[in-house]
Design an enzyme around this catalytic site. Structure first.
Site, PDB file in Angstrom:
ATOM      1  NE  ARG A   6      -2.323   0.575   4.037  1.00 43.70           N
ATOM      2  CZ  ARG A   6      -1.643   1.293   4.960  1.00 43.70           C
ATOM      3  NH1 ARG A   6      -1.060   2.512   4.505  1.00 43.70           N
ATOM      4  NH2 ARG A   6      -1.293   1.031   6.273  1.00 43.70           N
ATOM      5  CG  HIS A  50      -5.757   2.584   6.866  1.00 42.29           C
ATOM      6  ND1 HIS A  50      -5.935   1.296   6.457  1.00 42.29           N
ATOM      7  CD2 HIS A  50      -6.928   2.900   7.755  1.00 42.29           C
ATOM      8  CE1 HIS A  50      -7.321   1.089   6.969  1.00 42.29           C
ATOM      9  NE2 HIS A  50      -7.761   1.852   7.543  1.00 42.29           N
ATOM     10  CE1 TYR A  82       1.520   2.759   8.360  1.00 46.11           C
ATOM     11  CE2 TYR A  82       0.384   4.166   9.799  1.00 46.11           C
ATOM     12  CZ  TYR A  82       0.668   3.596   8.620  1.00 46.11           C
ATOM     13  OH  TYR A  82      -0.279   3.725   7.477  1.00 46.11           O
TER      14      TYR A  82
HETATM   15  C1  LIG Z   1     -13.414  -6.568  12.788  1.00 44.79           C
HETATM   16  C2  LIG Z   1     -12.633  -5.407  12.730  1.00 44.79           C
HETATM   17  N1  LIG Z   1     -11.584  -5.059  13.547  1.00 44.79           N
HETATM   18  C3  LIG Z   1     -11.109  -4.062  13.282  1.00 44.79           C
HETATM   19  C4  LIG Z   1     -11.447  -3.177  12.007  1.00 44.79           C
HETATM   20  C5  LIG Z   1     -10.785  -1.666  11.767  1.00 44.79           C
HETATM   21  N2  LIG Z   1      -9.959  -1.704  10.692  1.00 44.79           N
HETATM   22  C6  LIG Z   1     -10.174  -1.176   9.632  1.00 44.79           C
HETATM   23  S1  LIG Z   1      -8.977  -1.499   8.492  1.00 44.79           S
HETATM   24  C7  LIG Z   1      -8.170  -2.355   9.379  1.00 44.79           C
HETATM   25  C8  LIG Z   1      -6.816  -2.901   9.142  1.00 44.79           C
HETATM   26  C9  LIG Z   1      -6.976  -3.964   7.812  1.00 44.79           C
HETATM   27  O1  LIG Z   1      -5.667  -4.355   7.561  1.00 44.79           O
HETATM   28  P1  LIG Z   1      -5.604  -5.314   6.296  1.00 44.79           P
HETATM   29  O2  LIG Z   1      -6.498  -6.649   6.670  1.00 44.79           O
HETATM   30  O3  LIG Z   1      -4.368  -5.818   6.056  1.00 44.79           O
HETATM   31  O4  LIG Z   1      -6.334  -4.794   5.079  1.00 44.79           O
HETATM   32  P2  LIG Z   1      -5.566  -3.161   4.258  1.00 44.79           P
HETATM   33  O5  LIG Z   1      -6.214  -2.326   5.005  1.00 44.79           O
HETATM   34  O6  LIG Z   1      -4.222  -3.537   4.355  1.00 44.79           O
HETATM   35  O7  LIG Z   1      -6.283  -3.427   2.977  1.00 44.79           O
HETATM   36  C10 LIG Z   1      -8.581  -2.181  10.721  1.00 44.79           C
HETATM   37  C11 LIG Z   1      -8.094  -2.701  12.110  1.00 44.79           C
HETATM   38  C12 LIG Z   1     -12.440  -3.447  11.315  1.00 44.79           C
HETATM   39  N3  LIG Z   1     -12.879  -2.828  10.021  1.00 44.79           N
HETATM   40  N4  LIG Z   1     -12.976  -4.760  11.496  1.00 44.79           N
END
Ligand SMILES: Cc1ncc(C[n+]2csc(CCOP(=O)(O)OP(=O)(O)O)c2C)c(N)n1
Ligand SMILES: Cc1ncc(C[n+]2csc(CCOP(=O)(O)OP(=O)(O)O)c2C)c(N)n1
Ligand SMILES: [Mg+2]
Ligand SMILES: [Mg+2]
Lengths: 348, 403, 348, 403
Positions: D271, D275, D284
């Site tokens: 990415r 975020h 970070y």
């Molecule tokens: C069950 C749950 N816990 C926490 C979140 C908050 N949250 C949204 S995106 C994210 C990080 C997701 O990381 P990843 O799965 O690697 O996907 P990326 O953002 O890198 O596409 C978090 C912790 C959520 N959406 N759902």
């Protein structure tokens, strides 16, 4: 254990089994899934014989994972099926809560009606069967606080059949709470001519009366009926309402009764604090304020984790506790300043 | 963000180098379950260890039989027997030091007993008495866990906390083949590996989750193959070969204690009795299958080995059995005493301090009990405390099909 | 964003951060864990600087799994630590419900006091910040229905500090609900001499009044205070009670007020049906029956899944809706048969 | 239960034979991520496919830039950009047939758009409008899923249902490295494997879950190594090599469609933006790390390949960019129109039929809106409907740090 044709009496477990069978026979979209629902017929035998009759693709033993079960059911419903999910016990439905709240309850709303969720989630609930910890929770408050769900629970054998058929036929999700300790209760029941249940959301007056209204559901219905009988000895003629559906709530039936009797006691096994009785009492207070002769009282389980079997009888609302509450309904306007809220003897 | 301004000019570099975060090869289980009995390595097994295992196995088998018998007498509400799985139970207990923690599932009372827990205390839950009959901090045995796999993150958190404090404490957590399907299994193993927590996961693959056979639970080559996906070693062991289970667990415990991180051990075994006394296993499996496994009996295997090596004679066997009988008799005798529960205890230990709501409820129950006592006294009966207990007996009626 | 020493004004977010910092400095058993709580300081920056100051072992970025986080916290507490868990948003606490209900809430009881659970679970909750779906739930009813938990929520900057310190110091588990839309509210605050908070379970009268009592908490506190100010124009002198703690519930403060004013409106953002207001109204009805001049009314979020940001202002209880309810408190005994329960204009 | 009645007489049989339920070897990922660009195999790549991928990649990159720009103008509440991950997004879309279903996470609007979804509809959620802006049944795109990993069991259930109905429909579900830690990931993969459901799991490993790096998320050799623990193949692919991702996914889709069961594909990508617009990635990670990955750009890689093979000249590039600009302009223009929301819609689609409680609440809001309209009319302002919308703009104010 499958209910035989023409049988004139059945247990609630048999009636539920028959409802599943009839629904599956009628509509190939109905699929049953859960832990041990196949060869074993479920730990309570509610799905007995279904895998044999309809095949394992229609009645499926899943891996042991409740979120996975309910989440899969969501996907099946998206594809047009009508999944009926069995959760093995109340406390074992908790792992599925995220799927339930964030998807099952909201999917219709999230998609502006494009993806309805005709999912029935069967949850054996409540105590009184000597189950060890985590096997006797009354978790209806969790479901009631979740808009998008319907929550129903039968108190009689006939309703078990009728309500389950209605739940499976509903295009919206239904939490179908099965009172474990009524599974083996028996009553007249003709599956060929089942008593009609007027859909989800209708309460029923199980016993008409004029002195006060007992409002209850599920496992506490027999307790209230027994209490009402016993109360006649004291000269009280109690009306007993079986809610059957907690959401939607049939406020009209409740309010009509309370306006007539002027007094109400709500009885349920779930803990009082934050339980369904609070919502009911609040609504009665809002809508029947000027008709009330006494505070709406509640007789409920204590606000404690479900106790061990050897103590559960002290926890469960029984006939005596219901009658005590009825006796406190200020029959002789005995109220004086300070008598409210003394703590002693109040049923919360 | 650049959208390719100069088409001719960019020289995409080679991809950032990738390499596995850890070498997968040593994490994969061997092709065959690890065995000692019946192999050449058995000859070198420490006689004292074998004798110790044997004694525990004999007593464990007897304990299982006695507990099941107690359900028939209504003295236990329910008993999930570990008959056939005694090697796993006993080895788990013996692989741990005193300071270590055991995290049993609801089927693992024997492991707790083999660690030294009083069997009556271990069975408190299952008799319908208070949920945990012993002090987990004193015994280093976590409460028996019924919601499947939920004990696994507890073991990880405890082991992690111990490591942060500098204590060389290991947590051994037990789970079943069915429990491995729960999300908590996944989350716990992942946390353990990321934190390098000193945890050993012992998965007793006993062929069934109540009625559900392995083929409907997993499609994996083995449960031990799950380990590589977390970056921890996966070990496969014959779960009925007590010295083998003991060795694999001891090695994993040592690894955990010395900072090597967690291990997943799959012990292949079989539940030879029904799921619980309330279960009907005829509905989902054949007698022949059960019989085949009964022949590969964990108790008999060790007995044969000891006999073969001349380390056990008939007297020795008789002595162990005698000890087992004594344990059973003591258990029987003490389980037949009616436990004394105080109904007012419903309101203790909900919070450190009772809320005003609980005080009011306690007052209500106290009044009810007093009234009942008065009524009973009028009728010439006993005290309120006895009243509470006498009625309680009814509560233990076995649940039909429950659990 | 860390609150500077001697600072005389702070946001609620800063006060919470300071509370964590002070608790960690005071007691090495306090550990913070959750998603993104380390280098990032949490998505709301409540844990800002903690990993740097106390090390990653004291403030730990966990893998992304809420049941794993809370389950690990249980184990840590078993070993004598005081974990403070951050759930990233209300709806993302749902996966941890089984751990919460079956272990966190029950562990003390399950072990007859041997394993208390001094675990604080911080949950940012509620709407009003333009969050997309699943980011604005008010899930307090789920926690209230679970005996063994304490549930608190600050409505002011000072309480944010004081309540969080009390929560972390408590030997029982606390669901610490942080009203997201108050995170950036600012008020006078001296971390060196924080306003004392009399422990968990004490409500506070934020504005004394005599005509009627507004009972509220968390995100709706500013709404009620504003409504009370506006109401003076109509000649109403409203008392405003900030519950602060939903469990244990300070019934005495509530009942004393309602008995004095004779009228009560409960205001919260959570859906009405099955929400905390039902329990409150029921208790007031039980304990203040003869003092009530009018039904206890509720002004709450609608009984719908939380709406999209563009419509949330219609869902959230605002000043006008509170004033409407106050106006319906039967000031002139205008009640006539049939006026109750007409549906129109009732705040449920 | 027999407690060894005759010590001398028992002949414990050899253990019941054990064998892995499936051969693990073919399920393990290769040692290196699969790549096509820059390898000899690239020469055989179909020019038409490469051109198609390229066009989508250029438009995808432009779409990401435009969506991020819209957050700055307050037209989107939040945007989780897939910049740098376009190869995964585009390949996922192109690997599917029309009848197949896509299960995107909240970051995967581009995959939906590349499948043909109207970008305005794809962005409805993120602008603060109703949650799902399109009909999932019509588009075979499930609602964008925010609760991480919860969409995975949905994909399994849908694919399973389709297979039961005899439809050859495949579901492709997307998840992140962070999402893989959730219990739902585990449960979904297990169900899929046990049911042999026609599902492809595409795990975009983009290095971070918000601020949490891989080292704190997993200790596994790779995410693809998790597959063997479920009994499905795990594949590792360079997630910035669009033809490689496309080939691996196409192969997995074919396998699923023909009854071969599910596959887990880990695409290694990065990415390159924060975020979301609300995030601060300086906290970070280093600029240098981002720069290294920007150099391994999925759009540039395909552009270079096409140029190298003489399949693309400056005119061709200009034409694709022109198309991308048109898409962006159209998106900009349409997103700038104020959406028309009816506040009364709060009460529709909660249930098929409104409950009496909802009817009462709807009546209340209707009365409030009418009163507001009246007041506004008095002041010479617009209609209630406009009132509802105008105020709504404020609701989209970016959440500080949210998501
Ligand atoms: C069950 C749950 N816990 C926490 C979140 C908050 N949250 C949204 S995106 C994210 C990080 C997701 O990381 P990843 O799965 O690697 O996907 P990326 O953002 O890198 O596409 C978090 C912790 C959520 N959406 N759902
Ligand atoms: C979360 C949860 N779901 C369901 C159950 C009901 N249940 C009790 S034991 C059992 C089967 C467990 O199988 P396994 O993990 O293989 O352990 P075993 O019984 O074979 O020792 C089930 C489904 C439970 N206890 N917890
Ligand atoms: Mg098993
Ligand atoms: Mg990621």
């Amino acid at each position: 254990m499958t209910a035989a044709v023409g049988q004139q009496s059945a247990t609630m477990a048999q009636a539920l089994n028959r409802a599943l069978r009839d629904a599956m026979a009628e509509d190939p979209a109905v699929h049953v899934l859960g832990e041990d629902v196949g060869a074993l017929g479920g730990v309570f035998r509610i799905t007995d014989g279904l895998a044999k009759e309809f095949g394992e693709d229609r009645c499926t033993d899943t891996p042991l994972a409740e979120a996975g079960i309910l989440g899969s059911a969501v996907g099946m419903a998206m594809y047009g099926l009508r999944p009926v999910v069995e959760m093995q016990f109340d406390a074992f439905a908790y792992p599925a809560l995220e799927q339930l709240v964030s998807h099952v309850a909201k999917m219709r709303n999230r998609t502006r009606g494009a993806l309805p969720m005709p999912v029935t989630v069967r949850v054996p609930y409540g105590g009184g069967i000597g189950g060890v910890e985590h096997h006797s929770d009354s978790s209806e408050a969790l479901y009631l606080a979740t808009p998008g769900l319907q929550v129903v629970t039968p108190g009689t054998v006939a309703d078990a059949y009728g309500l389950l058929r209605a739940a499976i036929a509903s295009d919206d999700p239904v939490i179908f709470l099965e009172p474990k300790r009524l599974y083996w209760s028996k009553a007249a029941f003709s599956p060929e001519q089942p008593e009609p249940v007027p859909g989800i959301g209708t309460a029923v007056v199980r016993r008409p009366g004029s002195s006060a209204t007992l409002i209850t559901y599920g496992p506490s219905l027999p307790v209230c009926l027994e209490a009402a009988e016993a109360a006649t000895a004291e000269g009280w003629d109690l009306e007993v309402i079986d809610l059957r559906s907690l959401m939607p709530l049939d406020e009209e039936t409740v309010c009509a009764s309370v306006r007539r009797t002027g007094r109400a006691v709500i009885v349920h096994e779930a803990s009082g604090f934050g339980g369904p009785g609070g919502e009911l009492a609040a609504r009665i207070g809002e809508r029947c304020f000027h008709y009330l002769q006494a505070p709406v009282l509640r007789v409920t389980g204590f606000d404690i984790p479900y106790p061990p079997p050897m103590l559960e009888k002290h926890h469960l609302p029984g006939v005596d506790r219901v009658l005590d509450a009825v006796a406190r309904l200020q029959w002789e306007s005995e109220w004086t300043e300070g008598s409210e809220g003394s703590g002693r003897g109040w049923p919360w | 963000m650049t959208v390719l301004e100069q088409p001719g000019s960019f020289r995409p570099s080679s991809p950032p180098p990738w390499q596995p975060r850890t070498d997968p090869a040593p994490l994969l289980p061997d092709a065959e379950p690890y065995r000692l009995l019946g192999t050449e390595a058995a000859d070198e097994l420490d006689p004292a260890l074998l004798r110790r295992l044997y004694g525990q196995l004999v007593r464990g088998r007897r304990y299982n039989a006695q507990a099941t018998a107690l359900t028939r007498q209504g003295r236990l509400a329910v008993y999930p027997s570990s008959a056939g799985q005694e090697a796993c139970q006993v080895a788990a207990a013996l692989a741990l030091e005193d300071r270590d923690w055991l995290f049993p599932s609801y089927r693992d009372t024997l492991a707790a007993v083999a660690r030294g827990l009083d069997p009556v205390q271990a069975l408190t839950l299952l008799r319908g008495d208070w949920h945990t009959g012993y002090d987990p901090r004193e015994t280093r045995v976590a409460p028996l866990c019924t919601p499947l796999a939920t004990q696994l993150p507890h073991a990880v958190g405890l082991a992690h906390a111990a490591r942060l404090k500098g204590d060389e404490v290991v947590a051994l957590a037990m789970v079943g083949d069915g429990g491995s399907s729960e999300g908590d299994f996944h989350e716990a193993l992942n946390f353990a590996a990321v934190w390098r927590a000193p945890v050993v996961f012992l998965l007793q693959n006993n062929g069934f989750a109540i009625s559900v056979p392995l083929s409907k639970q997993t499609a994996a080559p083995s449960f031990a193959h799950k380990a590589v996906g977390y970056g921890m070693p996966g070990r496969l062991v014959d779960g009925n070969d007590a010295p083998a289970v003991h060795r694999v667990l001891t090695e994993a415990v040592r690894r955990a204690r010395t900072g090597g991180g967690p291990t997943l051990v799959e012990a292949i075994t079989y539940r030879v009795e029904a799921h619980t006394n309330a279960d009907d296993d005829k509905r989902y499996r054949s007698d022949a299958e059960v019989a085949a496994w009964r022949a590969h009996d964990p108790v008999a295997l060790v007995e044969r080995e000891l006999t073969r090596r001349g380390l056990l004679d008939e007297d020795g066997i008789a002595a162990e059995r005698q000890a087992a009988e004594e344990l059973a008799a003591d258990l029987r005798e003490r389980m037949n005493r009616e436990p004394l529960l105080d109904p007012m205890d419903l309101f203790t230990h909900v919070y450190a301090e009772q809320t005003s709501q609980l005080r009011a409820q306690a007052a209500q129950l106290r009044a009810e009990l007093a009234a009942a006592e008065e009524a009973a006294a009028g009728a010439g009966a006993g005290t309120a405390a006895e009243h509470g207990v006498a009625g309680a007996g009814a509560g233990t009626a076995a649940e039909e099909g429950a659990r």
